[in-house]
Scaffold this motif. Structure first.
Motif, PDB file in Angstrom:
ATOM      1  N   LEU A  40     -65.030 -48.346  47.518  1.00 45.71           N
ATOM      2  CA  LEU A  40     -66.321 -48.562  47.557  1.00 45.71           C
ATOM      3  C   LEU A  40     -67.128 -47.368  48.096  1.00 45.71           C
ATOM      4  N   GLY A  41     -66.562 -46.021  48.078  1.00 52.35           N
ATOM      5  CA  GLY A  41     -67.433 -45.090  47.948  1.00 52.35           C
ATOM      6  C   GLY A  41     -67.437 -44.685  49.692  1.00 52.35           C
ATOM      7  N   ILE A  42     -66.717 -45.306  50.432  1.00 54.64           N
ATOM      8  CA  ILE A  42     -66.963 -45.141  51.700  1.00 54.64           C
ATOM      9  C   ILE A  42     -65.937 -44.283  52.656  1.00 54.64           C
ATOM     10  N   THR A  43     -66.244 -43.350  53.831  1.00 55.99           N
ATOM     11  CA  THR A  43     -65.414 -42.637  54.303  1.00 55.99           C
ATOM     12  C   THR A  43     -65.099 -43.054  55.746  1.00 55.99           C
ATOM     13  N   ALA A  44     -64.253 -43.007  56.500  1.00 53.66           N
ATOM     14  CA  ALA A  44     -64.174 -43.547  57.973  1.00 53.66           C
ATOM     15  C   ALA A  44     -63.448 -42.325  58.509  1.00 53.66           C
ATOM     16  N   THR A  45     -63.252 -42.537  59.760  1.00 48.12           N
ATOM     17  CA  THR A  45     -62.200 -41.623  60.440  1.00 48.12           C
ATOM     18  C   THR A  45     -61.121 -42.356  61.208  1.00 48.12           C
ATOM     19  N   TYR A  46     -59.757 -41.817  60.947  1.00 44.18           N
ATOM     20  CA  TYR A  46     -58.673 -42.551  61.327  1.00 44.18           C
ATOM     21  C   TYR A  46     -58.020 -41.572  62.404  1.00 44.18           C
ATOM     22  N   PHE A  47     -57.762 -42.242  63.673  1.00 43.35           N
ATOM     23  CA  PHE A  47     -57.279 -41.494  64.990  1.00 43.35           C
ATOM     24  C   PHE A  47     -55.974 -41.983  64.856  1.00 43.35           C
ATOM     25  N   ILE A  48     -55.055 -40.972  64.781  1.00 41.29           N
ATOM     26  CA  ILE A  48     -53.633 -41.148  64.897  1.00 41.29           C
ATOM     27  C   ILE A  48     -53.121 -40.826  66.161  1.00 41.29           C
ATOM     28  N   HIS A  49     -52.283 -41.703  66.407  1.00 44.16           N
ATOM     29  CA  HIS A  49     -51.488 -41.565  67.909  1.00 44.16           C
ATOM     30  C   HIS A  49     -49.968 -40.947  67.729  1.00 44.16           C
ATOM     31  N   MET A  50     -49.868 -39.842  68.451  1.00 44.79           N
ATOM     32  CA  MET A  50     -48.450 -39.009  68.350  1.00 44.79           C
ATOM     33  C   MET A  50     -47.431 -39.835  69.084  1.00 44.79           C
ATOM     34  N   GLN A  51     -47.811 -40.707  69.981  1.00 48.36           N
ATOM     35  CA  GLN A  51     -46.591 -41.293  70.717  1.00 48.36           C
ATOM     36  C   GLN A  51     -46.297 -42.623  70.718  1.00 48.36           C
ATOM     37  N   SER A  52     -46.710 -43.194  69.326  1.00 47.46           N
ATOM     38  CA  SER A  52     -46.948 -44.521  69.200  1.00 47.46           C
ATOM     39  C   SER A  52     -45.294 -45.094  69.228  1.00 47.46           C
ATOM     40  N   ASN A  53     -45.036 -46.406  69.733  1.00 44.50           N
ATOM     41  CA  ASN A  53     -43.896 -46.871  69.680  1.00 44.50           C
ATOM     42  C   ASN A  53     -43.651 -47.590  68.120  1.00 44.50           C
ATOM     43  N   PHE A  54     -44.753 -47.584  67.231  1.00 46.89           N
ATOM     44  CA  PHE A  54     -44.674 -48.403  66.217  1.00 46.89           C
ATOM     45  C   PHE A  54     -44.772 -47.670  64.956  1.00 46.89           C
ATOM     46  N   TYR A  55     -44.813 -46.308  65.059  1.00 54.29           N
ATOM     47  CA  TYR A  55     -44.677 -45.565  63.743  1.00 54.29           C
ATOM     48  C   TYR A  55     -44.679 -43.835  64.323  1.00 54.29           C
ATOM     49  N   ASN A  56     -44.138 -43.288  63.340  1.00 55.28           N
ATOM     50  CA  ASN A  56     -43.733 -41.917  63.839  1.00 55.28           C
ATOM     51  C   ASN A  56     -44.237 -40.852  62.583  1.00 55.28           C
ATOM     52  N   ILE A  57     -45.325 -40.092  62.979  1.00 56.67           N
ATOM     53  CA  ILE A  57     -45.654 -39.092  62.137  1.00 56.67           C
ATOM     54  C   ILE A  57     -44.877 -38.366  61.459  1.00 56.67           C
ATOM     55  N   GLU A  91     -41.939 -38.864  60.099  1.00 63.16           N
ATOM     56  CA  GLU A  91     -41.188 -39.455  59.213  1.00 63.16           C
ATOM     57  C   GLU A  91     -41.792 -39.124  57.856  1.00 63.16           C
ATOM     58  N   PRO A  92     -41.052 -38.808  56.882  1.00 59.74           N
ATOM     59  CA  PRO A  92     -41.705 -38.420  55.790  1.00 59.74           C
ATOM     60  C   PRO A  92     -42.566 -39.484  55.020  1.00 59.74           C
ATOM     61  N   SER A  93     -42.119 -40.784  55.109  1.00 60.86           N
ATOM     62  CA  SER A  93     -43.177 -41.571  54.507  1.00 60.86           C
ATOM     63  C   SER A  93     -44.415 -41.733  55.202  1.00 60.86           C
ATOM     64  N   GLN A  94     -44.498 -41.623  56.353  1.00 64.56           N
ATOM     65  CA  GLN A  94     -45.601 -41.562  57.155  1.00 64.56           C
ATOM     66  C   GLN A  94     -46.566 -40.386  56.990  1.00 64.56           C
ATOM     67  N   TYR A  95     -45.704 -39.351  57.192  1.00 62.25           N
ATOM     68  CA  TYR A  95     -46.416 -38.089  57.009  1.00 62.25           C
ATOM     69  C   TYR A  95     -47.431 -38.247  55.436  1.00 62.25           C
ATOM     70  N   GLU A  96     -46.565 -38.647  54.590  1.00 58.49           N
ATOM     71  CA  GLU A  96     -47.120 -38.830  53.016  1.00 58.49           C
ATOM     72  C   GLU A  96     -48.402 -39.742  53.224  1.00 58.49           C
ATOM     73  N   ILE A  97     -48.366 -40.725  54.052  1.00 52.90           N
ATOM     74  CA  ILE A  97     -49.493 -41.783  54.389  1.00 52.90           C
ATOM     75  C   ILE A  97     -50.758 -41.060  54.699  1.00 52.90           C
ATOM     76  N   ILE A  98     -50.508 -40.207  55.668  1.00 52.86           N
ATOM     77  CA  ILE A  98     -51.579 -39.348  56.661  1.00 52.86           C
ATOM     78  C   ILE A  98     -51.964 -38.450  55.554  1.00 52.86           C
ATOM     79  N   GLU A  99     -51.307 -37.878  54.598  1.00 54.28           N
ATOM     80  CA  GLU A  99     -51.865 -36.967  53.389  1.00 54.28           C
ATOM     81  C   GLU A  99     -52.756 -37.643  52.500  1.00 54.28           C
ATOM     82  N   GLN A 100     -52.337 -38.908  52.071  1.00 56.17           N
ATOM     83  CA  GLN A 100     -53.202 -39.778  51.262  1.00 56.17           C
ATOM     84  C   GLN A 100     -54.271 -40.151  51.846  1.00 56.17           C
TER      85      GLN A 100
END
Ligand SMILES: [Zn+2]
Length: 256
Positions: A67-84, A86-95
Motif C-alpha cells: 500500500l506504499g506505507i511505512t511503519a516502525t517495528y519495535f524489536i524485543h531482545m529478551q522475548s520469550n517468543f522469538y529470538n532475533i 536465529e537465522p530465520s528471524q534475523y532474515e525476517i528483520i532484514e526483510q
C-alpha cells in the motif's frame, strides 16, 4: 464486553490502512518536528511492538509495503517468543528493513530491575544504550526510537521524557500531548475501537499494534498467541527432522 474478533484479521488490517489513506493521512516516522507541527496535514505514527511473533510482523510489513506505507517495528531482545539471533528471524528483520520500515528498540526495563521501584533514568540510559548499540551493529542500521515493553509494570510511563540513550521515546509526553493514541494491547480494544478513532478525524494519530493480534481469520487473543507458539514449535521440530534427514541419520521415535 465486545472483543471484536472480526477486527483483527489481515483483511480488515488492509481495510483500515486503506481507509486512513483515503482520508488523507500521511504515515510518518517518529520525528518531533512533524509530530508537533505536522505541516498542516493529517498524520499517523504507525507503530508495532513485536511481542510474540516476527513472522506475523513480516506479514503486516508486506501488506503495508503493497500500500506504499511505512511503519516502525519495535524489536524485543529478551522475548520469550522469538529470538532475533536465529537465522530465520534475523532474515525476517532484514526483510522488514528492506521494505523501507524503521526498526526501533522494544525495551524491557523490568528485565534489568525486577523491582517495583520507579525506574531510574540513568539505568534506562545505560541499558537501553547497550541494546541500541548491539542492534545497530548486528543489523547495520541506526536505531532512532525506543518503546517500553510492559511500561505500566516497570513504571516508566511516569518519566515521559523525549529521549532515552539518544532514541525518541514512543511514550513521551510530547507525543501523547500532540497525538490521539489507540492501542490493540491484549488483542482487543481496551479503550477506543480503532475504526471509531479513524472516523473521528483527529489531525494526528499514534497507533500501536502488536502484529500477533492480526491473523488470517477470526480467533480469540489466546488462540492467536497459541498459533504463534505452535508455529514456532513446529518450525523447530522441522529443523531437527530436516537436519537428521540431510545427514542420513535415523530419526528415532519420529511419528508422522
Ligand atoms: Zn511489549
Amino acid at each position: 464486553m465486545n472483543y471484536y474478533f472480526e477486527d483483527f484479521t489481515e483483511t480488515n488490517y488492509k481495510t483500515i490502512l486503506q481507509r486512513l489513506l483515503h482520508k488523507g493521512y500521511e504515515f510518518i516516522k517518529f520525528d518531533y518536528e512533524k509530530i508537533k507541527w505536522g505541516g498542516g496535514g493529517k498524520t499517523v505514527l504507525w507503530r508495532h511492538d513485536v511481542d510474540y511473533s516476527l513472522n506475523r510482523a513480516y506479514q503486516l510489513a508486506d501488506i503495508e509495503e503493497r500500500l506504499g506505507i511505512t511503519a516502525t517495528y519495535f524489536i524485543h531482545m529478551q522475548s520469550n517468543f522469538y529470538n532475533i539471533f536465529e537465522p530465520s528471524q534475523y532474515e525476517i528483520i532484514e526483510q522488514i528493513i528492506s521494505r523501507g520500515h524503521a526498526i526501533g528498540l522494544h525495551f524491557d526495563h523490568g528485565f534489568y530491575t525486577q523491582s517495583r521501584q520507579m525506574s531510574n533514568c540513568d539505568e534506562i540510559e545505560k541499558h537501553a544504550g547497550i541494546e541500541k548499540e548491539m542492534m545497530e551493529k548486528y543489523f547495520g542500521i541506526e536505531i532512532k526510537t525506543i518503546s517500553f515493553h510492559n511500561p505500566e509494570a516497570s513504571h516508566v510511563l511516569e518519566l515521559g521524557q523525549d529521549y532515552y540513550a539518544g532514541m525518541m521515546n514512543a511514550y513521551s509526553q510530547t507525543i501523547f500531548e500532540h497525538c490521539k493514541y489507540c492501542s490493540d494491547s491484549n488483542g482487543y480494544w481496551r479503550y477506543d475501537r480503532l475504526q471509531d478513532v479513524i472516523e473521528s478525524n483527529y489531525e494526528k494519530l499514534h497507533i500501536l499494534t502488536h502484529p500477533a493480534w492480526w491473523v488470517p481469520y477470526e480467533m480469540s487473543p489466546y488462540e492467536r498467541v497459541k498459533r504463534c507458539v505452535d508455529g514456532r514449535r513446529d518450525s523447530n521440530l522441522k529443523t531437527y527432522c530436516d537436519m537428521l534427514d540431510h545427514c542420513g541419520r535415523d530419526n528415532v521415535g519420529y511419528k508422522a
